[in-house]
Design a protein around this motif. Structure first.
Motif, short mmCIF file in Angstrom:
data_model
loop_
_atom_site.label_atom_id
_atom_site.label_comp_id
_atom_site.label_asym_id
_atom_site.label_seq_id
_atom_site.Cartn_x
_atom_site.Cartn_y
_atom_site.Cartn_z
N SER A 26 0.83 -1.20 0.00
CA SER A 26 0.00 0.00 0.00
C SER A 26 0.87 1.26 0.00
N PRO A 27 0.65 2.19 -0.94
CA PRO A 27 1.40 3.44 -0.91
C PRO A 27 1.26 4.17 0.43
N GLU A 28 0.04 4.22 0.96
CA GLU A 28 -0.17 4.93 2.22
C GLU A 28 0.63 4.30 3.35
N ASP A 29 0.71 2.97 3.38
CA ASP A 29 1.51 2.31 4.41
C ASP A 29 2.99 2.64 4.25
N GLN A 30 3.47 2.71 3.00
CA GLN A 30 4.86 3.11 2.77
C GLN A 30 5.09 4.53 3.27
N PHE A 31 4.18 5.44 2.97
CA PHE A 31 4.35 6.83 3.37
C PHE A 31 4.39 6.95 4.89
N ARG A 32 3.47 6.28 5.57
CA ARG A 32 3.44 6.32 7.04
C ARG A 32 4.72 5.74 7.63
N GLN A 33 5.17 4.63 7.09
CA GLN A 33 6.38 3.98 7.59
C GLN A 33 7.59 4.90 7.42
N ASP A 79 -1.84 13.04 -3.98
CA ASP A 79 -2.91 13.36 -3.02
C ASP A 79 -2.84 12.46 -1.79
N SER A 80 -2.56 11.17 -2.00
CA SER A 80 -2.43 10.24 -0.87
C SER A 80 -1.25 10.62 0.00
N ARG A 89 1.07 12.95 4.91
CA ARG A 89 1.99 13.98 5.39
C ARG A 89 1.29 14.94 6.35
N ALA A 90 0.02 15.26 6.07
CA ALA A 90 -0.73 16.20 6.90
C ALA A 90 -0.86 15.71 8.35
N GLY A 91 -0.77 14.40 8.56
CA GLY A 91 -0.83 13.86 9.91
C GLY A 91 0.47 13.99 10.70
N VAL A 124 8.62 6.19 -2.44
CA VAL A 124 9.04 7.49 -1.94
C VAL A 124 10.29 7.34 -1.07
N GLU A 125 11.09 8.39 -1.08
CA GLU A 125 12.20 8.54 -0.13
C GLU A 125 12.13 9.98 0.35
N ILE A 126 12.18 10.18 1.67
CA ILE A 126 12.00 11.50 2.26
C ILE A 126 13.22 11.84 3.10
#
Length: 131
Positions: free
Chosen positions: A47-54, A88-89, A94-96, A120-122
């Motif tokens: 899941s992209p969202e799970d990757q972003f949160r992680q 958008d996801s 990120r907003a959280g 993603v890499e941040i």
């Protein structure tokens, strides 16, 4: 100027192998190495969202090692595979994590990232000075 490497939980295995610090405290700033959304066991969430949160959670662990939180971030650069497909996801996740005053941010579309399956890499720069 003294510098201090930051290793959340004291885990240096990957950092020593790659010869990097997850974070580096230098003067009044913390520089956080680019973080992907891999799980602690090295697998990549589907899941992209799970990757972003992680990825954000890993950034948070480095910041906590320096006694900081997400409100200390002054600059963020995110590198994306398929930026337009998941922007958008990413913004919703990120907003959280970020708060007002929001950090400066650049989002960049790239052809590839080191970790297979990473979307993603941040990387961030945080300030140790009170806001």
């Amino acid at each position: 100027m003294a510098r201090k490497a930051l290793f959340p939980g004291g885990n240096r295995t990957t950092a020593d192998r790659l010869r990097l610090s997850p974070g580096l405290l230098s003067g009044s700033h913390v520089f956080v190495t680019g973080m992907t959304g891999s799980n602690p066991d090295g697998t990549m969430p589907a899941s992209p969202e799970d990757q972003f949160r992680q990825a954000f959670d890993k950034i948070g662990a480095v910041l906590r090692e320096a006694g900081l939180g997400f409100d200390s971030i002054v600059e963020m650069t995110s590198y994306h595979i398929g930026l337009r497909a998941h922007f958008d996801s990413f913004c919703a996740v990120r907003a959280g994590y970020v708060t007002d005053p929001f950090p400066a941010w650049t989002a960049v579309e790239v052809a590839g990232l080191r970790r297979e399956g990473a979307l993603v890499e941040i990387r961030v720069v945080a300030s140790t000075e009170p806001g």
